[in-house]
Scaffold this active site. Sequence first.
Site, PDB file in Angstrom:
ATOM      1  N   ARG A 118      37.358  30.259  -1.372  1.00 30.51           N
ATOM      2  CA  ARG A 118      38.691  30.126  -0.773  1.00 30.51           C
ATOM      3  C   ARG A 118      38.858  28.869   0.067  1.00 30.51           C
ATOM      4  O   ARG A 118      39.814  28.110  -0.089  1.00 30.51           O
ATOM      5  CB  ARG A 118      38.975  31.307   0.169  1.00 30.51           C
ATOM      6  CG  ARG A 118      39.237  32.588  -0.506  1.00 30.51           C
ATOM      7  CD  ARG A 118      38.816  33.747   0.401  1.00 30.51           C
ATOM      8  NE  ARG A 118      37.469  34.101   0.022  1.00 30.51           N
ATOM      9  CZ  ARG A 118      37.183  35.064  -0.831  1.00 30.51           C
ATOM     10  NH1 ARG A 118      38.127  35.827  -1.273  1.00 30.51           N
ATOM     11  NH2 ARG A 118      35.945  35.281  -1.224  1.00 30.51           N
ATOM     12  N   THR A 119      37.906  28.663   0.991  1.00 28.32           N
ATOM     13  CA  THR A 119      38.086  27.577   1.961  1.00 28.32           C
ATOM     14  C   THR A 119      38.086  26.216   1.253  1.00 28.32           C
ATOM     15  O   THR A 119      38.962  25.387   1.478  1.00 28.32           O
ATOM     16  CB  THR A 119      36.983  27.649   3.039  1.00 28.32           C
ATOM     17  OG1 THR A 119      36.972  28.974   3.574  1.00 28.32           O
ATOM     18  CG2 THR A 119      37.234  26.669   4.157  1.00 28.32           C
TER      19      THR A 119
ATOM     20  N   ARG B  36      31.495  22.026   6.022  1.00 29.93           N
ATOM     21  CA  ARG B  36      30.904  23.361   6.197  1.00 29.93           C
ATOM     22  C   ARG B  36      29.389  23.203   6.162  1.00 29.93           C
ATOM     23  O   ARG B  36      28.849  22.544   5.277  1.00 29.93           O
ATOM     24  CB  ARG B  36      31.356  24.306   5.089  1.00 29.93           C
ATOM     25  CG  ARG B  36      30.555  25.610   5.098  1.00 29.93           C
ATOM     26  CD  ARG B  36      31.114  26.649   4.177  1.00 29.93           C
ATOM     27  NE  ARG B  36      32.335  27.239   4.719  1.00 29.93           N
ATOM     28  CZ  ARG B  36      32.870  28.364   4.261  1.00 29.93           C
ATOM     29  NH1 ARG B  36      32.326  29.017   3.268  1.00 29.93           N
ATOM     30  NH2 ARG B  36      33.975  28.836   4.805  1.00 29.93           N
TER      31      ARG B  36
ATOM     32  N   HIS C 217      35.041  28.964  12.813  1.00 31.49           N
ATOM     33  CA  HIS C 217      35.734  28.734  11.540  1.00 31.49           C
ATOM     34  C   HIS C 217      37.227  28.675  11.898  1.00 31.49           C
ATOM     35  O   HIS C 217      37.988  29.586  11.594  1.00 31.49           O
ATOM     36  CB  HIS C 217      35.414  29.885  10.586  1.00 31.49           C
ATOM     37  CG  HIS C 217      35.815  29.670   9.165  1.00 31.49           C
ATOM     38  ND1 HIS C 217      36.590  28.606   8.749  1.00 31.49           N
ATOM     39  CD2 HIS C 217      35.553  30.397   8.044  1.00 31.49           C
ATOM     40  CE1 HIS C 217      36.777  28.696   7.443  1.00 31.49           C
ATOM     41  NE2 HIS C 217      36.152  29.768   6.991  1.00 31.49           N
TER      42      HIS C 217
ATOM     43  N   LYS D 179      16.887  13.412  -2.408  1.00 32.15           N
ATOM     44  CA  LYS D 179      15.872  12.342  -2.414  1.00 32.15           C
ATOM     45  C   LYS D 179      15.429  12.030  -0.989  1.00 32.15           C
ATOM     46  O   LYS D 179      14.815  11.007  -0.730  1.00 32.15           O
ATOM     47  CB  LYS D 179      16.446  11.074  -3.044  1.00 32.15           C
ATOM     48  CG  LYS D 179      16.881  11.237  -4.479  1.00 32.15           C
ATOM     49  CD  LYS D 179      17.446   9.905  -4.973  1.00 32.15           C
ATOM     50  CE  LYS D 179      17.999  10.025  -6.372  1.00 32.15           C
ATOM     51  NZ  LYS D 179      18.768   8.820  -6.740  1.00 32.15           N
TER      52      LYS D 179
HETATM   53  C1  NCD Z   1      33.862  33.542   5.629  1.00 28.68           C
HETATM   54  C2  NCD Z   1      32.900  32.434   5.920  1.00 28.68           C
HETATM   55  O1  NCD Z   1      32.359  31.802   5.016  1.00 28.68           O
HETATM   56  O2  NCD Z   1      32.724  32.201   7.091  1.00 28.68           O
HETATM   57  N1  NCD Z   1      34.617  33.445   4.490  1.00 28.68           N
HETATM   58  C3  NCD Z   1      35.684  32.590   4.431  1.00 28.68           C
HETATM   59  O3  NCD Z   1      35.635  31.440   4.824  1.00 28.68           O
HETATM   60  N2  NCD Z   1      36.827  33.090   3.927  1.00 28.68           N
HETATM   61  C4  NCD Z   1      33.347  34.887   5.906  1.00 28.68           C
HETATM   62  C5  NCD Z   1      32.142  35.391   5.157  1.00 28.68           C
HETATM   63  O4  NCD Z   1      31.415  34.658   4.513  1.00 28.68           O
HETATM   64  O5  NCD Z   1      31.931  36.611   5.258  1.00 28.68           O
END
Ligand code: NCD
Length: 319
Positions: A54-55, A104, A132, A82
């Site tokens: 999703r993100t 991320r 987040h 590497k």
């Molecule tokens: C979450 C995450 O990756 O922090 N998911 C997301 O971004 N929608 C929550 C999760 O992984 O449970």
Amino acid sequence: MKHLRSIDELGLDGLSRLLDLTEHMAEVNRRPNPKVPALRGKTVCNVFFEDSTRTRLSFETAAKRLSADTMTFAVGSSSLNKGESLRDTIETIGAMGVDAFVVRHGSSGVPWQVSDWTSGSVVNAGDGWHEHPTQALLDCFTIRTALGRSDGFDGLHIAIVGDIKHSRVARSDIAAFTALGAAVTLVAPRTLLPPAVDDLDVTVVDDLDEVIADIDVLYLLRMQRERMREALVPSLREYTSRFGLTPARARRLGEHALVMHPGPMNRGVEMAVDPSELPGSVITQQVTNGIAVRMAVLFDLLGSGPRPPVEPRPEEETS
Ligand code: NCD
């Protein structure tokens, strides 16, 4: 605003400004051609060291709808394998001309490090167990729209249930929901609470049945087994019986109560009913709203002109 790395850094004014801007972007997304030239000439690079559906896709879509160019850094096939350091990698990508990094990473604090290594903007798309912020923004926007709460969350009671300890979503949501005025209750066994829970402005209970009939929003979290080094609950079946949304609990929810989940969802564990049959489920809206929220964030960080008009100009229709 130069970066979006945490909800605290954003503050209540920033939060309200971005939620208002999201309203505008959602309007743009309802157009037959939801594309505006607002970020033409800008480049957004997604750097994801952890899995994401999703993100990552919604940041990419958001950048494209604003006409930015996008780059996606595939960690698995990069020179990190590497031995290149994270810093050299970011500086190398930066040298190609990047206006914003969307990052991320499995370690807390990486977005702050990245912002020392680039002159561009940095958006935190999840750092370890820490924050987040765009998930919290889309959650706030979803509640605001579904319950008609554009003036804030005073008087709302939100329960966040499950694996709070490992959840960056919970940490950002608690900060955002309480800043907007909601009362937040954490529902979890002791083993799934963060060590500094006493410092948070929340109530803590270990029995979902105690609160389920009185809440406006039930926010379920995923059991993040990939982050657990030991067994923190006796069994998943036991977890479901105490903290899962079962059919019996779903019947006790208030008529207007919303059910939310950030995804990915463990069906049969925290979600022991079919969410499509829950009248209050706004889980699909959360995903849809993720695009408008990320458009608002990218526009706020990188845009210079006025807000993109909701009514398309003739030249946009053909572009
Ligand atoms: C979450 C995450 O990756 O922090 N998911 C997301 O971004 N929608 C929550 C999760 O992984 O449970």
